[in-house]
Design a protein around this motif. Structure first.
Motif, short mmCIF file in Angstrom:
data_model
loop_
_atom_site.label_atom_id
_atom_site.label_comp_id
_atom_site.label_asym_id
_atom_site.label_seq_id
_atom_site.Cartn_x
_atom_site.Cartn_y
_atom_site.Cartn_z
N ARG A 129 -5.71 3.99 2.62
CA ARG A 129 -5.21 3.66 2.61
C ARG A 129 -3.64 4.14 1.80
O ARG A 129 -2.27 3.48 2.05
CB ARG A 129 -5.05 1.81 3.43
N ILE A 130 -3.65 3.83 1.17
CA ILE A 130 -2.79 3.83 -0.32
C ILE A 130 -1.70 4.90 -0.13
O ILE A 130 -1.22 5.45 -0.13
CB ILE A 130 -3.76 3.29 -1.26
N SER A 131 -2.76 6.36 0.09
CA SER A 131 -1.97 7.62 -0.12
C SER A 131 -1.21 7.47 1.12
O SER A 131 -0.20 7.74 1.21
CB SER A 131 -3.35 8.49 -0.15
N PHE A 170 2.28 5.58 1.49
CA PHE A 170 3.85 6.89 0.45
C PHE A 170 3.90 7.88 1.05
O PHE A 170 4.57 8.96 1.29
CB PHE A 170 3.19 7.51 -0.93
N GLY A 171 3.01 8.08 2.40
CA GLY A 171 3.16 9.57 3.62
C GLY A 171 4.88 8.32 4.99
O GLY A 171 5.05 9.86 5.62
N ILE A 172 5.02 7.91 4.83
CA ILE A 172 5.84 7.15 5.59
C ILE A 172 7.19 7.41 5.36
O ILE A 172 7.43 8.13 4.81
CB ILE A 172 5.91 5.30 5.11
N HIS A 173 8.36 7.36 5.80
CA HIS A 173 9.09 7.68 6.22
C HIS A 173 10.48 6.05 5.39
O HIS A 173 9.62 5.34 6.12
CB HIS A 173 10.45 8.35 7.59
N GLY A 223 9.48 2.11 6.66
CA GLY A 223 9.05 0.84 6.40
C GLY A 223 9.32 0.67 4.45
O GLY A 223 9.39 1.74 3.95
N THR A 224 8.24 0.28 3.89
CA THR A 224 8.28 0.77 2.70
C THR A 224 6.47 0.89 1.88
O THR A 224 5.88 0.52 3.46
CB THR A 224 8.74 -0.89 2.01
N PRO A 225 6.53 1.33 0.53
CA PRO A 225 4.49 1.52 1.18
C PRO A 225 4.47 0.54 1.06
O PRO A 225 2.96 0.31 1.21
CB PRO A 225 4.73 2.32 -0.62
N LEU A 226 4.80 -0.99 0.09
CA LEU A 226 3.94 -1.81 -0.02
C LEU A 226 3.42 -1.83 1.86
O LEU A 226 2.62 -2.59 2.02
CB LEU A 226 4.33 -3.27 -0.69
N GLN A 227 4.61 -3.07 2.55
CA GLN A 227 4.47 -3.11 3.89
C GLN A 227 4.08 -2.19 4.60
O GLN A 227 3.20 -2.91 5.80
CB GLN A 227 6.07 -3.34 4.15
N THR A 251 6.80 7.44 -9.16
CA THR A 251 5.71 7.69 -7.97
C THR A 251 4.18 7.94 -8.03
O THR A 251 3.68 6.77 -7.85
CB THR A 251 6.18 8.70 -6.81
N GLY A 252 4.28 8.06 -9.38
CA GLY A 252 2.06 8.13 -9.41
C GLY A 252 2.42 6.55 -10.36
O GLY A 252 1.49 6.50 -9.91
#
Length: 596
Positions: free
Chosen positions: A351-353, A356-359, A363-367, A412-413
């Motif tokens: 789910r975490i990786s 970070f694959g969203i556009h 939205g954002t990684p946290l959301q 990002t890392g």
């Protein structure tokens, strides 16, 4: 009370009561008389006074002694120099506390009998010439973890103690534990209450836009699920290191969870200044993100692993006793792919990786991570305005037009590691969670091995020469090491066929330790500690293929001893011998002839 006013710590303090006196051995490691090599034995003898006419007390005395195990080892070395007929009250009590096995008849006038209790608390009766002299109660504070439930204890009218068995709670059951049943959870809850009460008083003006990681810690830890996850991480660190936190380490751990490493870097009154000085001004995305990274070092999911502005623990952190325990279980070092954070034998980090694959427009990684988590997930309880602000700043950084690729990748890392820790700690997920869960299950199910551990252990102890076939395991007879023969041999080797071992466990009288018992045809060949390194090495074995991990240097000597025990002459009667030559195995038949 004895008057000792010079401010120094003393070995002994005497207290006088209305009916009896109390002698407190404050620190048994202090010995001001160099000639007395067994001071604890002498302390016990002076308080008991029986058989010492020159020092027979006129009224009863009580002794309370704080002793570490190293003192018992030193005292035992002296006691072993005396015959049992010369043993005093101190000798027999020190031997009882040490757990020394008696090898012959006891000639001493002193006896310890009527022992009751468990490994962590025991009572006994001390007698002289058959006459009852004193009741003894011993509490072994290093036998139980502060992160496990307190066993119920009662002391009877005759001073005998009874106690529940000590229990290690499996990882899957820890989220449902009552909040204050463990000493660590009770301490954390009371600390949070004290902090909340101290904040109820009048405070200066606090800007609404203040980015405060300390307030974020308090908000997150108000959730019982988040507290459970935090304490589960600490308990897992104990199990992987085969050690237990004292209250000193526990205070250090909880301090890190609340204010990070600030106490080692600044006085208390400067902490607020530090937070204010690193507020992101909102002018440049890169500067804002750098400031947020500095503040994130105080966030509890980062600070307990020594992670801050950089992804790795700061230089010199391994000298910190808390970080020594926690860094090896940093979940970033073992983020297993999968989507089930509640099952120790499954992965959790996908789910975490995926977040970070969203556009950017989606939205954002946290959301994205929050949207993918179930409603009851502790992730919703752990996330605060601080984390949302960090998430926003990260996205603004990536949208910068002139951002260099190396800066983008590094940021990002780092942020990926931040979200990984935040997610994992809230769920109580440590690195190598599968191995920790297996270690607990081995302890709980003893003397039986968990089914999914038996086969890997057999492969580790006696790997087949050819895993793809139903072949046997061969141990060389004349090699310098007992490395099993696998694959093709360059030169012929005389070897013994090793039968499939019978495996069981034993934890009686071992505290939290579990012993792996290896036998053949009903005969015990060897016993070895079944700890985290050995379990991790075993679980690296798959489908009869032997695996290897970075802990091979720890496990190899023990495996060598286990295999070498099979080659003892007493265990070779009726063994099958063969000659391993290339890919072939030539059976060797033994012939016995009578001597003329």
């Amino acid at each position: 009370m004895s008057e000792l006013e010079e401010g120094l710590a003393h070995r002994i303090y005497d207290y006088e009561g209305p009916l009896s006196d109390l002698v407190v051995v404050n620190d048994a490691t202090i010995n001001l008389e160099a000639s007395n090599r067994a001071p604890l034995i002498s302390d016990i003898d002076r308080v008991v006074g029986v058989g010492m006419d020159e020092f027979r007390p006129s009224r009863s005395r009580h002794l309370m002694a704080c002793v570490n195990r190293g003192v018992l080892v030193e005292e035992m070395s002296e006691s072993r120099l005396r015959y049992s007929e010369d043993w005093t009250a101190g000798d027999v009590l020190v031997r009882w506390l040490y757990g020394s096995a008696l090898t012959g008849p006891i000639q001493s006038s002193w006896q310890v009998a009527g022992v009751t209790g468990q490994n962590f608390v025991r009572s006994a009766r001390l007698s002289y010439m058959g006459e009852h002299v004193a009741n003894v109660l011993a509490v072994f504070v290093d036998e139980c973890s502060l992160f496990e439930e307190r066993p119920a204890i009662s002391i009877g009218a005759d001073s005998s103690v009874s106690a529940e068995e000590y229990r290690i709670v499996p990882l899957t059951e820890r989220p449902g534990m009552e909040g204050t049943r463990t000493p660590a959870a009770d301490l954390l809850v009371n600390i949070l209450k004290a902090v909340e009460e101290s904040m109820r008083g009048p405070r200066g003006h606090v800007p609404e836009t203040l980015v405060d990681p300390l307030a974020a810690n308090l908000q997150s830890l108000r959730s019982p699920l988040v507290r459970s996850g935090l304490l589960t991480i600490a308990r897992s660190a104990e199990l992987t290191s085969a050690s237990r936190m004292t209250y000193r380490e526990l205070w250090g751990f909880l301090t890190r969870a609340l204010v990070g490493d600030a106490p080692t870097r600044m006085p208390r009154e400067r902490l607020g200044e530090f937070v204010m000085a690193n507020q992101p001004p909102g002018l440049e995305a890169e500067d804002d993100f750098d400031r947020m990274r500095i503040l994130s070092a105080l966030r509890f999911s980062q600070s307990i692993f020594g992670a801050g502005a950089r992804s790795t623990a700061p230089e010199g952190s391994m000298r910190d006793p808390v970080l020594k325990l926690l860094i090896p279980v940093d979940p970033v070092s073992d983020a297993v792919p999968g989507s089930n954070p509640d099952a120790p034998d499954q992965g959790w980090a996908t789910r975490i990786s995926d977040a970070f694959g969203i556009h950017t427009s989606d939205g954002t990684p946290l959301q994205s991570l929050l949207d993918s988590a179930p409603e009851h997930s502790p992730l919703h309880a752990v996330v605060t305005d601080f984390d949302r602000r960090l998430d926003e700043t990260f996205c603004q950084l990536l949208e910068s037009k002139y951002l260099k690729d190396e800066v983008r990748l590094e940021a990002t890392g780092w942020y990926g590691a931040y979200l990984t820790r935040l997610y994992a700690v809230s769920h109580g997920i440590c690195a190598f969670r599968r191995e920790v869960d297996m270690l607990i299950r081995a302890w709980v199910q003893s003397p039986h091995l968990p089914d999914d551990l038996r086969s890997p252990l057999r492969t580790l102890i006696r790997p087949k020469r050819n895993p793809t076939e139903s072949g046997s395991s061969l141990l060389p007879l004349f090699d310098s090491r007992t490395e099993p023969i696998t694959g093709r041999t360059a030169t012929p080797k005389l070897a013994v066929r090793v039968r499939e071992p019978q495996l069981s466990t034993d934890r009686q009288g071992q505290g939290e330790q579990v012993l792996l018992v290896i036998g053949t045809d009903g005969t015990t060949m060897s016993r070895v500690s079944l700890d985290f390194p050995l379990i991790r090495e075993a679980l690296a074995c798959v489908d009869d293929h032997i695996g290897v991990t970075d802990l091979i240097d720890v496990t190899a000597p023990r495996l060598e001893r286990v295999r070498a025990s099979r080659l003892l002459s007493s265990h070779l009667h009726g063994a099958e011998f063969c000659l391993a030559d290339g890919d072939r195995e030539v059976q060797i038949t033994q012939r016995y002839t009578k001597e003329s």
